[in-house]
Design an enzyme around this catalytic site. Structure first.
Site, short mmCIF file in Angstrom:
data_model
loop_
_atom_site.label_atom_id
_atom_site.label_comp_id
_atom_site.label_asym_id
_atom_site.label_seq_id
_atom_site.Cartn_x
_atom_site.Cartn_y
_atom_site.Cartn_z
N HIS A 1 2.06 1.46 -3.19
CA HIS A 1 1.14 2.28 -3.97
C HIS A 1 1.68 3.70 -4.14
CE1 HIS A 1 -2.66 -0.40 -3.15
NE2 HIS A 1 -1.67 -1.04 -3.73
N ASP B 1 0.89 -1.16 0.00
CA ASP B 1 0.00 0.00 0.00
C ASP B 1 0.93 1.21 0.00
OD1 ASP B 1 -2.20 1.73 0.23
OD2 ASP B 1 -3.31 0.29 1.42
#
Ligand SMILES: *[C@@H]1O[C@H](CO)[C@@H](O)[C@H](O)[C@H]1NC(C)=O
Ligand SMILES: *[C@@H]1O[C@H](CO)[C@@H](O)[C@H](O)[C@H]1NC(C)=O
Ligand SMILES: *[C@@H]1O[C@H](CO)[C@@H](O)[C@H](O)[C@H]1NC(C)=O
Ligand SMILES: *[C@@H]1O[C@H](CO)[C@@H](O)[C@H](O)[C@H]1NC(C)=O
Ligand SMILES: *[C@@H]1O[C@H](CO)[C@@H](O)[C@H](O)[C@H]1NC(C)=O
Ligand SMILES: *[C@@H]1O[C@H](CO)[C@@H](O)[C@H](O)[C@H]1NC(C)=O
Ligand SMILES: *[C@@H]1O[C@H](CO)[C@@H](O)[C@H](O)[C@H]1NC(C)=O
Ligand SMILES: *[C@@H]1O[C@H](CO)[C@@H](O)[C@H](O)[C@H]1NC(C)=O
Ligand SMILES: *[C@@H]1O[C@H](CO)[C@@H](O)[C@H](O)[C@H]1NC(C)=O
Ligand SMILES: *[C@@H]1O[C@H](CO)[C@@H](O)[C@H](O)[C@H]1NC(C)=O
Ligand SMILES: *[C@@H]1O[C@H](CO)[C@@H](O)[C@H](O)[C@H]1NC(C)=O
Ligand SMILES: *[C@@H]1O[C@H](CO)[C@@H](O)[C@H](O)[C@H]1NC(C)=O
Length: 409
Positions: A246, A223
């Site tokens: 991410h 993430d």
């Protein structure tokens, strides 16, 4: 006279000597939490706490009111994967239903030592994978919380260095309502050993905090590598190696109508970003006609954000601005975002995309006009052919050193 001076000197040296608290471990899987808490209580002022063993922690670490404290963590602190116990007992924080195992709070704190914080995340990821029992944003409820292994909260003047963190159930590190917090030489790794993905494993989330520095660290996760949540200001992120993430992300902001979210004065520099969904990202919700909306319509601004010396490899969106994040495009067209974006500078962003967005390597789309967005030294390629650049509602296209796709503007 002479002896009085000696007595005074002795008194003074006692006054400045640090209290020391060495924490023994009980072994056999017994909960070391109460002993750790007792040490933090005893050494809360002008103390040094030594954690050089393997500790099992099954009790909430609410270590607050610290004042001038050194924490030498050379051992391993491992939280029990006891979902039934932790869900109600982890400390509830006021943002996105996040909760934490450890709330480290006070003034002048130095946490260091080369040790490890093990969040034992696998059990949480597997349970989350199979139940999806969770609050907003994958956050927590009292029956299924996924606590954050280390929150520095309500704190000032904190230095955290030389710590490894593995297996976090949720965000790895949270900086909450704090100022002047520095992280150095932190190694974060969240890797799932089953078919369940790790979930919400952000390396750092910063919220309502200012003067935060994160440097010389590696993050291997799934993430955001670092995420600037509402009211993150004066932030430096420097010399980071992010894998699988991410990206380094501003936001999301503007989710809640009636709230004001600010991210300003952010410098992100010397970043290696590999195998990631995004590189340098800004995500902001669109507007909303509903004054009580929880899916866009908030106000605020993103201002003075610089991304510099970014090298990407196999990254889907090396540069991304989405000012319509999680918002229906028709709603966003009618109600553009009320979180403005200005003074965003991309300097020396290089490397290769993954090709999962075709030839697009830059995608900067604003729903309300974004101003003073500049790019110099951009050298991004796509494995699928000549790179393309999508720009929408950018007032300063002449300040970008790439040609926005003719159809986008
Ligand atoms: C917290 O969780 C509850 C129950 O899952 C949910 O109704 C609420 O919207 C969540 N709050 C936030 C701020 O995420
Ligand atoms: C943090 O500070 C806020 C505001 O002062 C306070 O309401 C909250 O209880 C504090 N949280 C903790 C865990 O101390
Ligand atoms: C910030 O905190 C560090 C300790 O980590 C301290 O040395 C420094 O003086 C603080 N800076 C300010 C401006 O207070
Ligand atoms: C942190 O690690 C670095 C590099 O290994 C070392 O030079 C430094 O002394 C360590 N800091 C502390 C406070 O132990
Ligand atoms: C970080 O920790 C992981 C897992 O503990 C280890 O495999 C890796 O080598 C470490 N990386 C660095 C740069 O220390
Ligand atoms: C995770 O969920 C997927 C899809 O529901 C399922 O196929 C898989 O078996 C689950 N993994 C584990 C370890 O339970
Ligand atoms: C952010 O700061 C602004 C200005 O001080 C304030 O109005 C707003 O409530 C804050 N937002 C959050 C989410 O704390
Ligand atoms: C922009 O942000 C950087 C990084 O925090 C800061 O050094 C600089 O002073 C800011 N510029 C302005 C005009 O505020
Ligand atoms: C918004 O919430 C307020 C207070 O709960 C309520 O009075 C109002 O009717 C709501 N407005 C809409 C459009 O839902
Ligand atoms: C651009 O960034 C790379 C690292 O990604 C660095 O090696 C190089 O020196 C930078 N170039 C300039 C002109 O700063
Ligand atoms: C653009 O932003 C930079 C710094 O962030 C600032 O110095 C400059 O004045 C801004 N330019 C315009 C035209 O607003
Ligand atoms: C890439 O651009 C060059 C120069 O404009 C052009 O000659 C070439 O055909 C393009 N290649 C592709 C795959 O579009």
């Amino acid at each position: 006279m002479y002896s009085l001076r000696l007595v005074l000197a002795a008194l003074l040296s006692t006054a400045v000597a640090r209290l020391t608290c060495d924490v023994k471990n009980l072994g056999g899987g017994q909960d070391d939490g109460p002993n750790i808490l007792a040490a933090f209580k005893r050494c809360a002022k002008n103390g040094r706490i030594t954690l050089d063993k393997y500790y099992v922690v099954d009790t909430l670490l609410l270590t607050d009111g610290l004042d001038d404290v050194e924490i030498d963590l050379s051992g391993t602190l491992q939280y029990t994967p006891d979902i039934a116990k932790w869900s109600p007992q982890s400390l509830f924080l006021t943002y996105q239903n996040a909760t934490t195992f450890w709330f480290l709070s006070g003034n002048n704190i130095h946490l260091y030592g080369g040790g490890t914080i093990d969040g034992n995340g696998q059990v949480w990821w597997d349970t989350f994978n199979n139940t999806h029992n969770a609050g907003t944003a994958g956050g927590s409820s009292t029956t299924f919380a996924r606590p954050i292994p280390l929150t520095v909260g309500n704190a000032s003047n904190v230095l955290v260095e030389n710590i490894t963190q593995i297996g976090s159930p949720f965000w790895v590190r949270f900086v909450y309502q704090s100022t002047n917090i520095t992280y150095k030489n932190i190694n974060i790794s969240t890797v799932s050993y089953s078919s369940s993905p790790t979930a919400n494993s952000d390396g750092w989330d910063i919220y309502r905090s200012s003067f935060v520095t994160i440097q010389d660290s590696t993050v291997n996760n799934d993430d955001d590598c670092v995420s600037f949540k509402p009211n993150s200001t004066n932030i430096l992120v420097n010399n980071m190696h992010c894998n699988g993430s991410h990206g380094i992300s501003v936001g999301s902001l503007g989710q809640y109508a009636g709230e004001t979210d600010i991210v300003a004065n952010v410098s992100v520099k010397d970043i290696v970003m590999n195998n990631a969904q995004n590189g340098a990202r800004i995500k902001v919700f669109g507007g909303s006609p509903n004054p009580n909306s929880t899916a866009g319509g908030g106000t605020g601004f993103v201002q003075n954000v610089t991304f510099e010396n970014f090298h990407v490899t196999n990254v889907a969106n090396p540069i991304l601005i989405d000012q319509c994040y999680s918002t229906d495009p028709d709603i966003c067209a009618e109600f553009p975002s009320t979180v403005t974006i200005s003074d965003v500078h991309y300097i020396n962003i290089t490397g290769t995309s993954s090709g999962s967005e075709g030839t697009v390597v830059v995608d900067i789309e604003c729903s309300a006009q974004c101003t003073n967005i500049t790019a110099t030294g951009t050298n991004l390629s796509s494995p699928d052919g000549n790179a393309t650049f999508v720009c929408k509602n950018i007032q300063s296209v002449d300040q970008l050193d790439f040609n926005c796709d003719a159809s986008s503007s």
